[in-house]
Design a protein around this motif. Structure first.
Motif, PDB file in Angstrom:
ATOM      1  N   LYS A  55      19.572  12.665  91.798  1.00  0.00           N
ATOM      2  CA  LYS A  55      18.764  11.469  91.514  1.00  0.00           C
ATOM      3  C   LYS A  55      19.332  10.680  90.334  1.00  0.00           C
ATOM      4  N   THR A  56      19.633  11.366  89.249  1.00  0.00           N
ATOM      5  CA  THR A  56      20.137  10.693  88.052  1.00  0.00           C
ATOM      6  C   THR A  56      21.514  10.098  88.301  1.00  0.00           C
ATOM      7  N   THR A  57      22.355  10.817  89.009  1.00  0.00           N
ATOM      8  CA  THR A  57      23.673  10.289  89.356  1.00  0.00           C
ATOM      9  C   THR A  57      23.526   9.016  90.180  1.00  0.00           C
ATOM     10  N   MET A  59      21.030   6.958  90.236  1.00  0.00           N
ATOM     11  CA  MET A  59      20.528   5.886  89.371  1.00  0.00           C
ATOM     12  C   MET A  59      21.659   5.282  88.547  1.00  0.00           C
ATOM     13  N   ALA A  60      22.541   6.124  88.019  1.00  0.00           N
ATOM     14  CA  ALA A  60      23.680   5.626  87.247  1.00  0.00           C
ATOM     15  C   ALA A  60      24.583   4.771  88.132  1.00  0.00           C
ATOM     16  N   ALA A  79      11.468   5.149  82.324  1.00  0.00           N
ATOM     17  CA  ALA A  79      11.038   6.534  82.523  1.00  0.00           C
ATOM     18  C   ALA A  79       9.774   6.746  81.701  1.00  0.00           C
ATOM     19  N   GLN A  84      13.905  11.665  79.206  1.00  0.00           N
ATOM     20  CA  GLN A  84      14.498  11.498  80.529  1.00  0.00           C
ATOM     21  C   GLN A  84      15.632  10.477  80.491  1.00  0.00           C
ATOM     22  N   LEU A  85      15.475   9.456  79.662  1.00  0.00           N
ATOM     23  CA  LEU A  85      16.501   8.434  79.543  1.00  0.00           C
ATOM     24  C   LEU A  85      17.677   8.903  78.692  1.00  0.00           C
ATOM     25  N   ALA A  88      19.174  12.622  80.050  1.00  0.00           N
ATOM     26  CA  ALA A  88      19.629  12.724  81.435  1.00  0.00           C
ATOM     27  C   ALA A  88      20.406  11.466  81.857  1.00  0.00           C
ATOM     28  N   TYR A  89      19.725  10.330  81.902  1.00  0.00           N
ATOM     29  CA  TYR A  89      20.356   9.115  82.433  1.00  0.00           C
ATOM     30  C   TYR A  89      21.541   8.638  81.585  1.00  0.00           C
ATOM     31  N   GLU A  92      24.736  10.668  81.863  1.00  0.00           N
ATOM     32  CA  GLU A  92      25.264  10.541  83.229  1.00  0.00           C
ATOM     33  C   GLU A  92      25.947   9.188  83.404  1.00  0.00           C
ATOM     34  N   TYR A 151      12.444   5.968  86.729  1.00  0.00           N
ATOM     35  CA  TYR A 151      12.852   7.368  86.814  1.00  0.00           C
ATOM     36  C   TYR A 151      11.597   8.209  86.677  1.00  0.00           C
TER      37      TYR A 151
END
Length: 158
Positions: A55-57, A59-60, A79, A84-85, A88-89, A92, A151
């Protein structure tokens, strides 16, 4: 590496091709499905998924694709929690910027909560991604040059 206007227009219509060509990666089928739905103009896309499915990939990739294929584009990644930002994001996204071909990766200025992209050397507009925690979804509006990615992580107990 420089992209012609024709290449940019073709990639604008196909984020999966963008990922394959510029990031040398292969989206999973469920990622490709969501990515192409966004490219077709679908505004609200939801899907159920588990942990560690990309999911994060995705989004990137989507935020990078949107910024790099449009003039005057602005992306807001939201998020519920800043962790989370930031945990994670953001890492990534930085990872994938570093995987862009030389010349394209240098067009990114990645800072803590804002990532600026220079589409052309002397552009009279700005392209950027900004990271925000979002509590009120009513304030999130889309138009043709803006993308909002929310997110959300939900843990379901059996």
């Amino acid at each position: 590496m420089e992209l012609s206007k024709e290449q940019l227009l073709a990639l604008r219509l196909n984020p999966v091709a963008f990922v394959r060509l510029l990031l040398d990666a292969e989206p999973r089928p469920h990622q490709a499905e969501v990515m192409m739905a966004l490219a077709r103009g679908e505004r609200q896309i939801t899907f159920a998924s588990g942990r560690r499915v990309g999911k994060t990939t995705m989004m990137a990739w989507l935020s990078m694709w949107f910024e790099m294929t449009r003039a005057d584009a602005k992306t807001v990644v939201t998020a519920p929690a800043s962790s989370q930002l930031m945990d994670a994001y953001a890492p990534e996204f930085r990872k994938w910027v570093n995987r862009l071909p030389e010349g394209l990766n240098e067009r990114w200025n990645v800072r803590a909560e804002r990532f600026d992209y220079r589409l052309m050397d002397k552009q009279p507009f700005e392209n950027f991604i900004t990271l925000r925690t979002a509590r009120d979804r009513k304030s999130t509006r889309l138009n043709s040059s803006h993308l909002v990615i929310s997110y959300a992580v939900f843990c379901l107990k059996k």
